[in-house]
Scaffold this active site. Structure first.
Site, PDB file in Angstrom:
ATOM      1  N   GLU A  61       0.903  -1.149   0.000  1.00 58.74           N
ATOM      2  CA  GLU A  61       0.000   0.000   0.000  1.00 58.74           C
ATOM      3  C   GLU A  61       0.933   1.187   0.000  1.00 58.74           C
ATOM      4  OE1 GLU A  61      -2.161   2.731   2.687  1.00 58.74           O
ATOM      5  OE2 GLU A  61      -2.856   0.773   3.366  1.00 58.74           O
ATOM      6  N   CYS A  75      -2.030   8.894   3.396  1.00 63.49           N
ATOM      7  CA  CYS A  75      -1.787   8.381   2.041  1.00 63.49           C
ATOM      8  C   CYS A  75      -3.004   8.665   1.168  1.00 63.49           C
ATOM      9  CB  CYS A  75      -1.428   6.896   2.057  1.00 63.49           C
ATOM     10  SG  CYS A  75      -2.059   6.018   3.460  1.00 63.49           S
TER      11      CYS A  75
HETATM   12  N1  LIG Z   1      -8.204   5.322   6.993  1.00 67.49           N
HETATM   13  C1  LIG Z   1      -7.130   6.114   6.506  1.00 67.49           C
HETATM   14  C2  LIG Z   1      -6.047   5.350   5.830  1.00 67.49           C
HETATM   15  C3  LIG Z   1      -5.463   4.239   6.561  1.00 67.49           C
HETATM   16  C4  LIG Z   1      -4.422   3.656   5.730  1.00 67.49           C
HETATM   17  O1  LIG Z   1      -4.231   2.515   5.472  1.00 67.49           O
HETATM   18  C5  LIG Z   1      -7.602   7.125   5.508  1.00 67.49           C
HETATM   19  O2  LIG Z   1      -8.665   6.958   4.913  1.00 67.49           O
HETATM   20  O3  LIG Z   1      -6.884   8.079   5.287  1.00 67.49           O
END
Ligand SMILES: N[C@@H](CCC=O)C(=O)O
Length: 554
Positions: A300, A335
């Protein structure tokens, strides 16, 4: 990240749920004394530094080297991390090597462990629902990855809900198999979800709790034995969470936890040879690991995440607010953060940009709605701004200056929420494209405009991107949505007037698409895809047909 509920609403709901579901589990002791914790989030300081240990072969362990971290808000040395060096990796290698390829459990081995993990999840979810515990983790997250309380609490809440989702029988349901009738009597094929056995998890600084817990538990649910490495800058959060998980019944031999630099971790991976590694972090490191691990990896990685505002202008206040949250919450260090906004010309004549500017300017260091940037210095971000402003027709919409009156150490960045307009035609030029689409992991976004016949140019810009994580198509025009969705690939795409790029809770698949190495996080599908492989058992018992004879060779 649950931006749509206030902190008190979230707390009330969480507490009500906990009370309704888990009353038999003893809560009073943990509420008052946090029996698992070894630090007090509020009291960590230069004079009372916290220590972060490693966990291997069932025991907490120090290391010969202590890496001292500075408080990102004032530069004071405040946390000492015991970092394992290359000559100390042996116990970790041995521990991982002890796990066979068929894992700690699978549908034919120790199936009672599926239920065990349902229980651990229920207890851990309950613990996180206790206000004192959720406050402890929220504050601890804020100390190392400064973000607003609500953003930090959002991580804890997502983690709690995830654990609730995999309580009871839900872990065993993840390993559900299926059967298909065969060609003759006694033959049937069955598909099973099989673990990889020894696995590694490497996670970044920006979500110190949510990413490691969701991936770690997913790995365990499917029967793997993970070694977990979280970015040392924030690993104190997961160190404390490991203690909570042990308190909730996690068997001590099931997970190892290591702090080290990247070089040491690389050596460990080479020697211990995990069957699968999950890496969340930068594309540069990801690509190196893909080679080193011969492709036995899921990723990821970065995302230059985009949002398109369609032709139908409505609810300008709401859309501006979501843009502000997407680009600047957690100081843009998600991210999923909005890196570029493509605005249909109809939006340019609305008050969107001025509202976005007002919202961005409300952010302040005091409540960490804007704060330190942990992977870019202020100078690096200003230099990027200056390069962008050399592109003909580009202009600074707002921000572009260092934060004032702060004591953020100069190794970190401190920038006001920034937006830079770059004309679409310029973005597409060969010489500019790479510069404009460089991901700045900070409060920084590009804004551009497209005319009504220029959607193909926007789609061309999206096609040329190399990472496809989150995206938002803000429109309620179904033909427009169809066109954009049908011509793009991002793994987590929000569509409709309320579309956003950030804030994926545990119930949305979160991960990149368009790459066979892409990992997911959160949902049952993500867990099964990342942490298990398919195994087919074909039962073929007979009996043979009466009067069977040996046929001619074929
Ligand atoms: N839930 C978080 C991302 C988590 C990452 O893996 C978001 O939506 O930014």
């Amino acid at each position: 990240m649950n931006r749509f509920l206030s902190r008190s609403q979230l707390r009330t709901r969480a507490t009500q749920n906990a009370a309704a579901w888990f009353s038999p589990f003893s809560i009073s002791r943990s509420v008052h004394s946090l029996p698992f914790a070894t630090v007090d989030a509020e009291e960590i300081s230069g004079s009372q530094p916290a220590e972060v240990l490693n966990f291997v072969q069932g025991k907490w362990k120090g290391a010969s080297t202590w890496n001292t971290l500075v408080d990102p808000l004032n530069g004071e040395p405040f946390i000492k991390v015991a970092e394992v060096d290359e000559i100390e990796i042996q116990p970790f290698v041995e521990s991982l090597s002890k796990c066979p390829k068929h894992g700690l459990h699978n549908p034919f081995k120790a199936p009672e462990r599926y239920l065990l993990y349902g229980d651990i999840s229920a207890k851990a979810a309950h613990m996180l629902s206790l206000p004192k515990v959720s406050d402890f983790f929220s504050r601890l997250i804020q100390r190392v990855a400064p973000k607003s309380y609500q953003q930090a609490f959002g991580e804890v809440y997502v983690t709690q809900k995830f654990l609730e989702n995999f309580s009871g029988d839900q872990v065993r349901f993840l390993a559900r198999s299926f059967g298909v009738p065969g060609n003759h009597i006694g033959q049937q094929s069955h598909g099973f979800r099989w673990p990889y056995g020894p696995v590694a998890i490497i996670t970044p600084f920006n979500f110190p709790l949510e990413i490691p817990v969701l991936q770690l538990m997913g790995a365990l649910y499917m029967g793997n034995k993970p070694i977990l490495k979280v970015d040392s800058k924030v690993s104190i959060v997961m160190e404390q969470m490991m203690r909570l998980l042990h308190y909730c019944g996690l068997p001590v031999d099931d997970v190892d936890f290591i702090n080290s630099d990247g070089k040491t971790m690389n050596k460990l991976l080479m020697e211990a040879n995990p069957r699968m590694t999950l890496f969340t972090g930068s594309s540069r490191v990801a690509e190196k690991l893909v080679g080193d691990l011969k492709g036995r990896i899921k990723l990821e990685d970065a995302g230059f995440d985009w949002k398109i505002l369609g032709p139908d202008v409505q609810e300008v206040d709401y859309v501006a607010w979501v843009c502000d949250q997407d680009a600047y919450a957690c100081s843009g260090q998600k991210c999923s953060a909005q890196s570029i906004l493509f605005m249909h010309e109809n939006w340019s004549s609305s008050s969107l940009i001025s509202k976005l500017k007002d919202l961005a300017q409300r952010r302040k260091l005091e409540d960490l709605t804007i704060g330190p940037v942990l992977t870019f210095t202020t100078e690096a971000m200003l230099e990027h701004k200056n390069k962008l402003l050399k592109i003909p027709g580009s202009k600074l919409l707002f921000g572009g200056e260092p934060l004032k009156n702060h004591s953020i150490p100069s190794v970190y960045g401190a920038l006001k929420p920034t937006a830079i307009y770059v004309p679409l035609e310029e973005i597409l030029k060969e010489g500019n494209y790479e510069l404009v689409t460089r991901e700045i992991f900070g409060p920084f976004q590009i804004v551009t405009e497209y005319k009504k016949d220029q959607l193909p140019l926007v789609l061309d810009a999206l096609e040329r991107m190399h990472a496809h994580l989150t995206a938002a198509v803000v429109s309620n025009d179904p033909i427009f949505l169809q066109n954009v969705i049908g011509n793009t690939v991002n793994g987590t795409t929000y569509a409709g007037l309320r579309a956003r790029t950030t804030g994926a809770p545990q119930n949305h698949w979160f991960g990149p698409a368009g790459d066979p190495r892409g990992a997911g996080i959160g949902t049952p599908e993500a867990i099964k895809l990342v942490w298990s492989c398919h195994r087919e058992i074909i039962y073929d018992f007979g009996p043979l047909p009466k009067k069977w004879e040996i046929p001619p060779s074929t």
